[in-house]
Design an enzyme around this catalytic site. Structure first.
Site, short mmCIF file in Angstrom:
data_model
loop_
_atom_site.label_atom_id
_atom_site.label_comp_id
_atom_site.label_asym_id
_atom_site.label_seq_id
_atom_site.Cartn_x
_atom_site.Cartn_y
_atom_site.Cartn_z
N ASN A 93 0.72 -1.22 0.02
CA ASN A 93 0.01 0.12 0.04
C ASN A 93 0.81 1.15 -0.01
OD1 ASN A 93 0.77 -0.70 2.78
ND2 ASN A 93 -0.99 0.47 3.50
N GLU A 103 4.01 -4.58 12.26
CA GLU A 103 3.08 -3.57 12.15
C GLU A 103 1.82 -4.29 11.31
OE1 GLU A 103 0.88 -1.24 10.80
OE2 GLU A 103 2.38 0.06 9.65
N CYS A 157 -3.54 0.87 6.67
CA CYS A 157 -3.99 0.21 8.07
C CYS A 157 -4.33 0.96 9.13
CB CYS A 157 -2.31 -0.64 8.56
SG CYS A 157 -1.14 0.77 8.80
N GLU A 163 8.03 1.20 15.70
CA GLU A 163 8.85 1.86 14.34
C GLU A 163 8.81 3.40 14.70
OE1 GLU A 163 7.27 0.44 10.51
OE2 GLU A 163 8.97 -0.82 10.41
#
Ligand code: ADP
Length: 495
Positions: free
Chosen positions: A151, A249, A283, A461
């Site tokens: 994405n 993630e 997400c 992150e």
């Protein structure tokens, strides 16, 4: 037919695996053909990485020397924003304006981790033992794996590769099947910037084949993954077996909450952007909307007006807000969720269909869709759709709101819209999510840690922590005198 080379241990050559293709989601045209990496290619990439990170020529580089490479990468990206943005749009269908933003953010990410590695400090803990000082510092992990989704390739790939290299590791990148091009382009930029051979390899191919083998490889000392929750769970098992760190993630079903005192215009705009930008393929998409019942009607009226005004169109058209979905298979999945929501009792207030415009017939486009009439327990409210589909629900009181917002296996992000920032902060502290936006949504800072609660992930992150996550800490005890370890002469007892 000419095929693209892939990048293994500092060499550009044809992959030894199956033929694969990248298509432009706007019209299905072919971008490129390439061969996936084979298991033999993986072996070579790992062996080259293992040599390269241990080589004194790299192992002994000082942080500012590694930082200089990352700054050169950022310069190269900034000089080629248009070309890179177009490549990203062709690979995954994002509107050009969004792709430009992602490309620019990748350059900033490289600069941030360049700075972070120069500023990273070890520790000199307060002494606890006579005549001994302790030092604690950070070292690289070795060969590390980065597995990325389709994405936002350039941004998510740089978010892993920049800190991995800044930390002194050798990175092996496995991009998503649908979007191999940007990862290969990044490898070119790192090579041009002077990264020594072997420190970055790019292995396109199937997740279940090359991704799995990469994660399982005995010499791979960390897995950093962004993607779906079921793959994340699988990789957590692999990491557990090997006793290596995994940073995951994963998915989300993020609530956005409009309190009765919100600025409704600001809220409607933020909600619209939060769910429909990137065609909802994010997400962190704000896909569950909770609105206080006293402002439900006016907020929904404005949100519907804004949504109906969005232009679904070709990614290269400057007027486009919503581009195509990644491919036809994914569009089918999104459409099945809309049908399911209707079977569950939901009402489609806008969208819900393929756009009728014949100019868009060859792409996998889908209209921005708003559904109401569902309760939070409906599958359309519990499962990640990963498309331009918003479910709106009124709420009565804060206790019920919090229970519903937290009633999700996911815990990635949330939005709150209120003029009372104290109240919004109190509410933020009750939400089981890794990121809360107040009076804004889906804006990002590379200096701010990002990651999920619950099934939305493990680890963080970005930020300084996002650099340390690619390193391991080593503590050293140093005797400053000789009056230590008297155990054998029985003078001072056991120390
Ligand atoms: P998405 O739904 O975003 O495609 P996936 O989890 O399927 O999420 O894919 C994200 C990345 O994980 C891709 O690069 C994909 O190839 C890779 N992947 C998928 N399955 C596996 C697996 N079993 N092992 C390692 N990587 C995988």
């Amino acid at each position: 037919m000419t095929t693209r080379d892939i990048f293994i241990g500092g060499q550009w050559r044809q992959g030894g695996g199956a033929l694969m293709q990248s298509h432009f989601p706007a019209d299905g045209s072919l971008n490129a053909t390439l061969h996936a990496a084979s298991l033999e290619d993986l072996e070579q990439a790992v062996a080259a990485g293992d040599r390269a990170w241990r080589d004194p020529a790299w192992r002994d580089t000082l942080p500012h020397q590694r930082a200089a490479i990352l700054h050169r990468v950022a310069d190269l990206i900034n000089a080629r924003i248009e070309t890179l943005a177009e490549m990203q749009s062709r690979d995954n269908g994002k509107p050009l304006a969004e792709a430009r933003g992602l490309v620019a953010s990748a350059a900033s990410t490289a600069r941030y981790f360049a700075a972070a590695c120069e500023l990273l400090e070890g520790e000199l803990p307060t002494p606890r033992i006579p005549q001994v000082i302790t030092l604690s510092g950070y070292e690289p992990l070795g060969v590390v794996a980065a597995i990325t989704p389709w994405n936002s390739p350039i941004a998510s790939e740089m978010q892993k590769i920049a800190p991995a290299i800044a930390a002194g590791n050798a990175a092996i990148l496995k991009p998503a099947e649908a979007t191999p091009l940007m990862a290969l382009e990044l490898a070119k930029l790192f090579e041009e910037a002077g990264l020594p051979a072997g420190l970055l390899s790019v292995l396109p191919g199937k997740g279940s084949v090359i991704g799995d083998a990469l994660a399982r490889h005995p010499k791979v000392r960390k897995i950093s993954f962004t993607g779906g929750t079921s793959t994340g769970r699988h990789l957590a098992h692999v990491a557990a077996e090997k006793l290596i760190p995994a940073s995951l993630e994963l998915g989300g079903k993020s609530p956005t909450i409009v309190l009765e005192d919100a600025n409704l215009e600001q809220a409607a705009r933020g909600i619209c952007y939060g769910i429909f930008s990137s065609a909802g393929q994010a997400c962190i998409a704000g896909s569950r909307l909770f609105v206080h019942q006293s402002v439900y009607a006016p907020l929904m009226a404005r949100l519907l007006e804004l949504t109906r005004g969005l232009r679904v169109g070709h990614p290269f058209d400057a007027a486009t807000h919503v581009g195509p979905l990644i491919n036809e298979g994914h569009r089918q999945r999104v459409m099945e969720y809309v049908a399911l929501a209707q079977r569950e009792g939901g009402r489609v207030l806008c969208g819900g269909e393929i756009p009728p415009d014949p100019a868009l017939a060859d792409g996998s486009y889908f209209q921005p869709t708003i559904i109401d009439g569902l309760s939070n327990g409906a599958r359309a409210c519990q499962e990640e759709i990963f498309g331009p589909v918003l479910v709106a629900m009124p709420f009565e009181d804060e206790a019920g709101l919090i229970a519903q917002a937290n009633d999700s296996v996911f815990g990635l992000a949330a939005g709150i819209w209120s003029r009372d920032s104290g109240r919004a902060l109190r509410l933020a502290s009750r939400l089981e999510v890794g990121t809360v936006w107040i009076n804004t949504y889906k804006v990002f800072s590379i200096s701010t840690p990002f990651g999920g609660f619950k099934e939305s992930g493990l680890g963080r992150e970005k930020g300084i922590q996002g650099l340390k996550a690619w390193m391991q800490q080593k503590s050293v005890y140093l005797a400053t005198g000789s009056d230590v370890n008297h155990w054998s002469d029985n003078k001072k007892g056991v120390q």
